[in-house]
Design a protein around this motif. Structure first.
Motif, PDB file in Angstrom:
ATOM      1  N   ASP A  16       0.814  -1.213   0.000  1.00 26.29           N
ATOM      2  CA  ASP A  16       0.000   0.000   0.000  1.00 26.29           C
ATOM      3  C   ASP A  16       0.847   1.263   0.000  1.00 26.29           C
ATOM      4  O   ASP A  16       0.387   2.321  -0.419  1.00 26.29           O
ATOM      5  N   GLN A  17       2.069   1.150   0.484  1.00 25.89           N
ATOM      6  CA  GLN A  17       2.935   2.330   0.592  1.00 25.89           C
ATOM      7  C   GLN A  17       4.386   1.878   0.512  1.00 25.89           C
ATOM      8  O   GLN A  17       4.752   0.819   1.011  1.00 25.89           O
ATOM      9  N   ILE A  18       5.218   2.705  -0.112  1.00 25.19           N
ATOM     10  CA  ILE A  18       6.661   2.464  -0.195  1.00 25.19           C
ATOM     11  C   ILE A  18       7.358   3.630   0.479  1.00 25.19           C
ATOM     12  O   ILE A  18       7.048   4.794   0.198  1.00 25.19           O
ATOM     13  N   ILE A  19       8.298   3.324   1.346  1.00 23.90           N
ATOM     14  CA  ILE A  19       9.135   4.359   1.953  1.00 23.90           C
ATOM     15  C   ILE A  19      10.583   4.032   1.600  1.00 23.90           C
ATOM     16  O   ILE A  19      11.075   2.945   1.913  1.00 23.90           O
ATOM     17  N   HIS A  20      11.233   4.966   0.944  1.00 22.26           N
ATOM     18  CA  HIS A  20      12.622   4.776   0.520  1.00 22.26           C
ATOM     19  C   HIS A  20      13.512   5.744   1.286  1.00 22.26           C
ATOM     20  O   HIS A  20      13.422   6.954   1.107  1.00 22.26           O
TER      21      HIS A  20
END
Length: 181
Positions: free
Chosen positions: A85-89
């Motif tokens: 649902d979400q990507i954090i890089h």
């Protein structure tokens, strides 16, 4: 309120290519390639699959968290297509190579900014194969941990917004033995 799962992932050097070691120990070239090829760490793909199995059981939100250089974002479409649902890089320069302690510290700092119920990490990466990030991350977050877990099941007596959940994990031991926790 959804069940929040964080999956920590890493992009690694593609080991299917032959490599050439240069005089500079930081410079490794893959034969037949001008630029190095990278893949998603296979154990982290397995961690994502476990998160997806839980998402099928109960309404869940999956956040994929990755620490790495700009090129790490190349694998993010895989996780979005699978159901993240979400990507954090957490981006860093390609010259910076963090050790397990630094990686765990940076990941824990980011994780503390989010609501989560469960964190999945692959057991080890194919580049360094230390297997320390998950356990050190659990220590930084003051959480219980299960290493070398395979199949995970979310157990509850009733499914609802205020349900309490328990996790049953099948842990791989030496010589093919298994332990259910």
């Amino acid at each position: 309120m959804p069940f929040n799962i964080i999956v920590c992932v890493k992009q690694v050097f593609d080991t299917s290519y032959s490599i050439q070691i240069q005089e500079d120990p930081k410079l490794i070239l893959q034969k037949g390639r001008a630029l190095p090829a990278y893949i998603i760490n296979p154990a982290d793909k397995c961690a994502m699959e476990e998160a997806l199995r839980i998402k099928q059981q109960v309404s869940s939100k999956i956040i994929v968290l990755s620490l790495g250089p700009d090129t790490a974002s190349l694998g993010f479409n895989y996780f979005l297509a699978r159901g993240a649902d979400q990507i954090i890089h957490l981006c860093h320069s390609s010259d910076y190579i963090p050790d397990s302690y630094s990686t765990s510290r940076l990941l824990s700092n980011e994780i503390n900014l989010h609501d989560y119920d469960l964190i999945f990490c692959g057991d080890k990466s194919i580049d360094h194969a230390g297997g320390l990030v998950g356990p050190v991350l659990a220590e930084f977050l003051d959480l219980p941990q299960i290493t070398r877990a395979g199949q995970c099941e979310l157990l509850t007596s009733e499914i609802g917004p205020d349900s309490d959940y328990q996790l049953r994990a099948h842990r791989f031991l030496e010589r093919g033995d298994r332990q259910v926790i």
